[in-house]
Design a protein around this motif. Structure first.
Motif, short mmCIF file in Angstrom:
data_model
loop_
_atom_site.label_atom_id
_atom_site.label_comp_id
_atom_site.label_asym_id
_atom_site.label_seq_id
_atom_site.Cartn_x
_atom_site.Cartn_y
_atom_site.Cartn_z
N MET A 177 0.84 -1.18 0.00
CA MET A 177 0.00 0.00 0.00
C MET A 177 0.88 1.23 0.00
O MET A 177 1.82 1.33 0.75
CB MET A 177 -0.89 0.00 1.23
CG MET A 177 -1.92 1.12 1.26
SD MET A 177 -2.98 1.02 2.72
CE MET A 177 -3.88 -0.46 2.38
N ASN A 178 0.55 2.22 -0.87
CA ASN A 178 1.41 3.38 -0.93
C ASN A 178 1.10 4.37 0.17
O ASN A 178 0.19 4.20 0.96
CB ASN A 178 1.29 4.06 -2.31
CG ASN A 178 -0.09 4.64 -2.56
OD1 ASN A 178 -0.94 4.67 -1.69
ND2 ASN A 178 -0.31 5.06 -3.78
N LYS A 179 1.88 5.45 0.22
CA LYS A 179 1.74 6.40 1.30
C LYS A 179 0.37 7.03 1.32
O LYS A 179 -0.26 7.18 2.36
CB LYS A 179 2.83 7.47 1.16
CG LYS A 179 2.80 8.53 2.25
CD LYS A 179 2.04 9.76 1.86
CE LYS A 179 2.69 10.53 0.76
NZ LYS A 179 2.00 11.79 0.45
N LYS A 180 -0.17 7.41 0.15
CA LYS A 180 -1.47 8.06 0.14
C LYS A 180 -2.56 7.11 0.57
O LYS A 180 -3.47 7.48 1.32
CB LYS A 180 -1.76 8.60 -1.27
CG LYS A 180 -0.89 9.79 -1.66
CD LYS A 180 -1.27 10.31 -3.02
CE LYS A 180 -0.41 11.50 -3.42
NZ LYS A 180 -0.76 12.02 -4.75
N ALA A 181 -2.51 5.87 0.08
CA ALA A 181 -3.53 4.91 0.47
C ALA A 181 -3.48 4.62 1.95
O ALA A 181 -4.50 4.56 2.63
CB ALA A 181 -3.37 3.62 -0.33
N LEU A 182 -2.28 4.43 2.48
CA LEU A 182 -2.15 4.14 3.90
C LEU A 182 -2.54 5.34 4.73
O LEU A 182 -3.18 5.22 5.76
CB LEU A 182 -0.72 3.73 4.23
CG LEU A 182 -0.57 2.77 5.40
CD1 LEU A 182 -0.96 3.40 6.71
CD2 LEU A 182 -1.37 1.51 5.14
N GLY A 183 -2.19 6.52 4.23
CA GLY A 183 -2.56 7.71 4.96
C GLY A 183 -4.06 7.83 5.10
O GLY A 183 -4.58 8.21 6.14
N ILE B 254 -13.13 -8.94 -8.90
CA ILE B 254 -12.45 -8.52 -7.68
C ILE B 254 -12.20 -7.02 -7.77
O ILE B 254 -11.62 -6.54 -8.75
CB ILE B 254 -11.09 -9.23 -7.49
CG1 ILE B 254 -11.24 -10.75 -7.49
CG2 ILE B 254 -10.45 -8.78 -6.18
CD1 ILE B 254 -9.90 -11.48 -7.34
N LEU B 255 -12.63 -6.28 -6.76
CA LEU B 255 -12.39 -4.85 -6.71
C LEU B 255 -11.29 -4.57 -5.69
O LEU B 255 -11.41 -4.94 -4.52
CB LEU B 255 -13.67 -4.11 -6.31
CG LEU B 255 -13.58 -2.57 -6.30
CD1 LEU B 255 -13.37 -2.04 -7.71
CD2 LEU B 255 -14.85 -1.97 -5.68
N ILE B 256 -10.21 -3.93 -6.13
CA ILE B 256 -9.08 -3.66 -5.24
C ILE B 256 -8.70 -2.19 -5.30
O ILE B 256 -9.03 -1.49 -6.26
CB ILE B 256 -7.85 -4.52 -5.61
CG1 ILE B 256 -7.25 -4.08 -6.95
CG2 ILE B 256 -8.21 -6.01 -5.65
CD1 ILE B 256 -5.91 -4.73 -7.28
N ALA B 257 -8.01 -1.73 -4.26
CA ALA B 257 -7.36 -0.42 -4.26
C ALA B 257 -5.87 -0.70 -4.38
O ALA B 257 -5.27 -1.20 -3.44
CB ALA B 257 -7.67 0.35 -2.99
N SER B 258 -5.30 -0.39 -5.52
CA SER B 258 -3.92 -0.79 -5.78
C SER B 258 -2.93 0.32 -5.50
O SER B 258 -3.19 1.51 -5.77
CB SER B 258 -3.77 -1.24 -7.23
OG SER B 258 -2.44 -1.61 -7.51
N SER B 259 -1.77 -0.07 -4.96
CA SER B 259 -0.68 0.88 -4.72
C SER B 259 0.13 1.16 -5.98
O SER B 259 0.97 2.05 -5.99
CB SER B 259 0.24 0.34 -3.63
OG SER B 259 0.79 -0.90 -4.02
N ALA C 205 -9.89 0.08 -8.41
CA ALA C 205 -10.79 1.18 -8.09
C ALA C 205 -10.06 2.51 -8.12
O ALA C 205 -8.90 2.61 -7.71
CB ALA C 205 -11.41 0.96 -6.72
N ASN C 206 -10.75 3.54 -8.59
CA ASN C 206 -10.24 4.90 -8.46
C ASN C 206 -10.51 5.43 -7.05
O ASN C 206 -9.73 6.17 -6.49
CB ASN C 206 -10.90 5.81 -9.50
CG ASN C 206 -10.50 5.46 -10.91
OD1 ASN C 206 -9.34 5.18 -11.17
ND2 ASN C 206 -11.46 5.47 -11.82
N ASP C 207 -11.65 5.04 -6.50
CA ASP C 207 -12.05 5.39 -5.13
C ASP C 207 -12.78 4.17 -4.58
O ASP C 207 -13.97 3.98 -4.84
CB ASP C 207 -12.95 6.62 -5.13
CG ASP C 207 -13.30 7.10 -3.72
OD1 ASP C 207 -13.46 6.24 -2.82
OD2 ASP C 207 -13.42 8.32 -3.51
N LEU C 208 -12.06 3.33 -3.85
CA LEU C 208 -12.60 2.05 -3.41
C LEU C 208 -13.88 2.22 -2.59
O LEU C 208 -14.89 1.55 -2.84
CB LEU C 208 -11.56 1.27 -2.60
CG LEU C 208 -12.02 -0.09 -2.06
CD1 LEU C 208 -12.29 -1.06 -3.20
CD2 LEU C 208 -10.96 -0.67 -1.12
#
Length: 412
Positions: free
Chosen positions: A1-7, A41-46, A74-77
Motif C-alpha cells: 500500500m502506498n503512502k497516500k492509500a495508507l494515509g 475482484i475490486l481492489i485499491a492498488s498501490s 478502483a479509483n475510489d474504493l
C-alpha cells in the motif's frame, strides 16, 4: 500500500456514501462449484506491482478451477464499493479496510465465511479480532502493516549514535531525539493524528473503549499523559509535525533530511522513489510507562452476503491467503502476510522489516466500530490544536462525540 492509500486508512476517513441494497445475486443461495464461474475482484492498488500480483494470483486460481476472474482497480474504493452495493452490483470479492469493516458488517453486507476457512486458526489473533463482528470472524485478513520508529542511519552515525542507543522507552526516545536535533534537522517527526498520537495514549496505559464495549474512556489521565508527552517533546524542540518541516508527511521529512526519526510503517520504502539516497532502519516503537503498543492497519477479503458466487469466492480467498501466495505478494509489493507462519518467512526474507512483524504480537487496531469514523475525524481536527493547546479539553470533546457514536452503535 502506498503512502497516500495508507494515509487515508490511518486517518480513518469514514465511509461517506450511504449504503443500500444488497449484493448481486443475493438470493440466499451458494454456488455448488467454482467451475464455470465468472468472478470480479475490486481492489485499491498501490501501483502496477500490486495490480499485477493480484491479477497473476487470481488467474492461477482461475486456471486450476475452470473459472475466470476480472480484477478491477478502483479509483475510489469506498465510493465504488458503496455504489456497487446500492445498485445490486457489488463485486464478488473486494478489499475491505479495517476502518470500514464494522459499518459494512453491521448492515449485513458481508458474508461471514472466515471462521470456516481451513486456515482460520493461522491468522494473527489481533487481525482476527479486527475482522470479528458480533463474535463472528467474518472476513479473512489479506495482509497488515504496523507502526515503527524509522531512523535515518546517516544522521544517526553523524551524531555518534550506535545500535546500543536505539530508544526503548519514552525517556531514551527524548534523549536520542535531543541528540539528533540540529539547526538543520529535528530529532523526531510524525503526523499529529489519532493513528499516530493514539499509540502514545496506549503506551501510557490508556484505551478508548472499556473491555465490555459499552463505555468510552477517552478522557482518562492515561490518555492525557500520552498527548502531554507529545507536547513535552515539541516544547523541548525535538519534535515537529511534517507541516512544520514543509513536508506532506513524515516520510518526506525523513527523505529531505529535515527529520532524523519518524513514526511510519513498512510503506516507508516509498521514499526511495523520491529520495533514493536516503538510508534508514526500522525499529519497534519505544515502550511507554505501561509498556509497548503500536497500531496495525489491515484489509480483509470481503464477500457480499448471500452472493451466488460465495463458494467460489471463498475458494479464491483460501488460495490468496495461503503462505505461498502471501509471500508472492510480499515479494511483489512489500506487504506483510497475515498468517503467523508466512509472516515468519517474511521476517527472514526481509530482515530490514523484521521489527514490523515482531510488533504484531502486541499491535492493536485503531477504534473502528460502526459510526466511529466521524468522531475520529473530528478528533483528528482537534489534534491539530494540540501544540500549545489543551490535551484534557481535546480528549473531553472526543469523549462526548465517541460515546454518542458508541451508544448509537450499541442500540442497533
Amino acid at each position: 500500500m502506498n503512502k497516500k492509500a495508507l494515509g487515508a486508512a490511518a486517518l480513518a476517513v469514514g465511509l461517506t456514501a450511504s449504503l443500500g441494497g444488497c449484493a448481486a445475486g443475493s438470493d440466499g443461495g451458494g454456488g455448488d462449484s467454482a467451475a464455470g464461474q465468472e468472478l470480479s475482484i475490486l481492489i485499491a492498488s498501490s501501483g502496477d506491482a500490486e495490480t499485477q500480483s493480484v491479477t497473476e494470483a487470481a488467474n492461477a486460481w482461475a486456471a486450476d478451477n475452470d473459472a475466470t476472474v476480472d480484477v478491477i482497480v478502483a479509483n475510489d474504493l469506498n465510493q465504488q464499493l458503496s455504489q456497487g452495493f446500492a445498485g445490486d452490483s457489488a463485486p464478488d470479492l473486494f478489499y475491505m479496510g479495517w476502518d470500514q469493516f464494522s459499518t459494512y458488517a453491521s448492515n449485513s453486507y458481508l458474508e461471514p465465511y472466515a471462521a470456516d476457512l481451513s486456515t482460520a486458526g493461522d491468522f494473527y489473533s489481533g487481525l482476527v479480532d479486527t475482522f470479528t463482528y458480533d463474535s463472528t470472524f467474518t472476513c479473512a485478513p489479506k495482509d497488515f502493516s504496523t507502526l515503527g520508529l524509522i531512523v535515518n542511519t546517516d544522521a544517526w552515525a553523524a551524531a555518534g549514535l550506535t545500535e546500543a542507543d536505539v530508544p526503548t522507552d519514552w525517556d531514551s526516545l527524548e534523549a536520542v531525539a535531543t541528540t539528533l536535533t540540529t539547526d538543520a534537522q529535528v530529532g523526531l517527526s510524525f503526523g499529529l493524528e489519532y493513528a499516530r498520537a493514539g499509540a502514545f495514549m496506549n503506551q501510557a496505559g490508556g484505551q478508548l473503549i472499556s473491555d465490555d464495549g459499552q463505555t468510552v474512556e477517552a478522557d482518562t489521565p492515561e490518555n492525557v499523559a500520552g498527548l502531554e508527552y507529545i507536547q513535552q517533546l515539541h516544547e523541548a524542540g525535538v519534535y515537529k509535525t511534517p507541516s512544520e518541516l514543509d513536508s506532506g508527511w513524515s516520510g518526506e521529512a525523513l527523505g529531505k533530511g529535515a527529520a532524523a526519526m519518524v513514526i511510519e510503517g513498512p510503506w516507508i520504502k516509498g521514499i526511495k522513489n523520491d529520495f533514493p539516497d536516503t538510508n534508514y532502519a526500522a525499529y519497534e516503537l519505544p515502550a511507554g510507562p505501561e509498556g509497548k503498543s503500536t497500531y496495525t492497519f489491515t484489509n480483509c477479503w470481503g464477500i457480499p452476503q448471500g452472493s451466488d458466487t460465495t463458494e467460489a469466492a471463498t475458494s479464491l480467498v483460501e488460495f490468496l491467503t495461503s503462505d505461498e501466495q502471501q509471500m508472492a505478494a510480499a515479494d511483489a509489493f512489500g506487504v506483510i502476510p497475515s498468517t503467523e507462519s508466512a509472516a515468519a518467512l517474511y521476517a527472514e526474507s526481509y530482515p530490514e522489516n523484521a521489527s514490523f512483524v515482531a510488533s504484531a504480537d502486541y499491535a492493536v487496531s485503531p477504534v473502528n466500530f460502526a459510526g466511529s469514523t466521524s468522531a475520529v475525524a473530528d478528533f483528528n481536527s482537534q489534534l491539530e490544536t494540540l501544540i500549545g493547546g489543551d490535551a484534557q479539553g481535546i480528549l473531553e470533546s472526543f469523549q462526548t462525540s465517541l460515546q454518542a457514536a458508541l451508544d448509537e452503535a450499541n442500540a442497533q
